[in-house]
Design an enzyme around this catalytic site. Structure first.
Site, PDB file in Angstrom:
ATOM      1  CG  LEU A  17      -1.997  -1.101   1.238  1.00 48.31           C
ATOM      2  CD1 LEU A  17      -2.865  -0.975   2.476  1.00 48.31           C
ATOM      3  CD2 LEU A  17      -2.859  -1.062  -0.019  1.00 48.31           C
TER       4      LEU A  17
ATOM      5  CD  GLU B 234     -10.882   0.895  11.212  1.00 51.13           C
ATOM      6  OE1 GLU B 234     -11.931   0.543  10.638  1.00 51.13           O
ATOM      7  OE2 GLU B 234     -10.849   1.776  12.088  1.00 51.13           O
TER       8      GLU B 234
ATOM      9  CG  ASP C 118       3.909  12.164  11.755  1.00 52.81           C
ATOM     10  OD1 ASP C 118       4.250  13.269  11.268  1.00 52.81           O
ATOM     11  OD2 ASP C 118       4.058  11.088  11.156  1.00 52.81           O
TER      12      ASP C 118
ATOM     13  N   PRO D 247      -1.937  15.611   6.566  1.00 49.99           N
ATOM     14  CG  PRO D 247      -2.190  17.247   4.910  1.00 49.99           C
ATOM     15  CD  PRO D 247      -1.286  16.838   6.039  1.00 49.99           C
TER      16      PRO D 247
ATOM     17  CG  ASN E 274      -0.369  10.109   9.599  1.00 49.21           C
ATOM     18  OD1 ASN E 274      -0.204   9.134   8.868  1.00 49.21           O
ATOM     19  ND2 ASN E 274       0.606  10.618  10.339  1.00 49.21           N
TER      20      ASN E 274
ATOM     21  CG  ASP F 122       0.525   6.405  11.094  1.00 45.53           C
ATOM     22  OD1 ASP F 122       0.079   5.250  11.039  1.00 45.53           O
ATOM     23  OD2 ASP F 122       1.327   6.852  10.272  1.00 45.53           O
TER      24      ASP F 122
END
Length: 315
Positions: free
Chosen positions: A16, A89, A135, A138, A140, A153
């Site tokens: 990914l 997930e 952190d 955008p 995350n 994260d």
């Protein structure tokens, strides 16, 4: 040749992507018959160059396992000799980074309101449990095809800093305030600053601290050389400018004390969050495409799920 199972349980399906902290793979959970996303991160090293003992990872594990509707669910956290595995997930949809990049347009006031409501809800829950994100950016923040927003994260920066001497510096330039860059004490106002940088980018399409070099970005952060958002988007109000610029102050004492106070000051200048969720659903639906819609509509039987995963990941 079939790849070996991860942690003797998860069958890799597709890569990914990679980020500053590690690699992410789509995998099939052979025990629960569901697909998951697995982030693989190298374990931090101690001062002797050895992977940190598991006992030193407790803070990162606690942060990652937060359970909230606006936080990406972590199913499992484990390590081997030199890697940590965060099993999450798998979210259908797009990150805010993808949305900004693919549409080439900033978000509307309604859409930004929907994002702010969800992110503040997630951060408030985390802060109440003694966890900072550190952190927020955008990439995350994820939006699924029905417009729901989730933050990913939590715990990754804590893992990267688990050796005890990095002091929260494992974030991303442009989303870390001065105190984080300097390795100083951090609190909720650190995430307030990052959220303000995120909102600024959503409304203007640009990070306020972008520069040609890292040094240029760091200079802008240290001296708060930030143009008003309305200079990029004339339709934004001066009052909105004031709220964002206050939250981006280099001195934490000059910012809003927490994300709730920041949202209270900001929300009156944004739009309708319910309308924003509906609009985000339309945007993400158009980006994800019909393959994801078909995937979501088919019945979830274990064998059918495996067949659909293989087809979807190879599309």
């Amino acid at each position: 040749m079939e790849q070996p199972l991860i942690l003797d349980r998860y069958r890799p399906l597709a890569d990914l992507g990679s980020g500053g902290h590690g690699d992410v793979v789509l995998a099939f959970d052979t025990k629960m018959a569901r697909r998951v996303a697995i982030k693989r991160l190298p374990l931090p090293l101690d001062r002797m160059g050895r992977p940190l003992a598991k006992a030193g990872l407790a803070e990162a594990r606690t942060a990652a396992m937060l359970n909230h509707p606006s936080i990406v669910t972590v199913h499992e956290w484990d390590t081997d000799s030199d890697e940590a595995f965060i099993v999450m997930e798998a979210i259908e949809g797009s990150s805010l980074a993808d949305i900004l990049d693919d549409t080439g347009e900033p978000l509307t006031l309604d859409e930004t309101a929907a994002v702010v409501d969800a992110v503040v809800s997630a951060l408030t829950y985390a802060h109440d449990n003694g966890v900072l994100h550190l952190d927020l950016k955008p990439g995350n923040v994820l939006v699924n095809p029905d417009g729901r927003v989730k933050v990913a994260d939590f715990g990754v920066s804590a893992l990267t800093d688990a050796s005890g001497y990095a002091h929260g510096t494992a974030g991303t330039i442009g989303y870390m305030p001065p105190e984080q860059l300097r390795g100083q004490a951090l609190d909720e106002r650190t995430d307030v600053w990052a959220l303000a940088a995120l909102v600024y980018e959503l409304l203007t399409g640009a990070n306020p601290f972008d520069a040609d070099t890292v040094e240029g970005s760091l200079f802008k952060i240290e001296v708060a050389e930030v143009p008003a958002p309305s200079e990029f988007q004339p339709g934004l109000s001066a009052a909105l400018d004031d709220v964002l610029l206050a939250a981006l102050a280099p001195d934490a004492a000059e910012r809003h004390p927490d994300v709730i106070a920041f949202r209270a000051a900001l929300s009156r200048h944004l739009g309708d969050s319910d309308a924003g969720r509906s609009s985000l659903a339309d945007v993400v639906g158009s980006l994800v495409g019909e393959d994801a819609d078909e995937f979501a509509r088919e019945p979830l039987t274990p064998l059918g799920l495996w067949d659909r995963l293989a087809r979807f990941s190879s599309a």
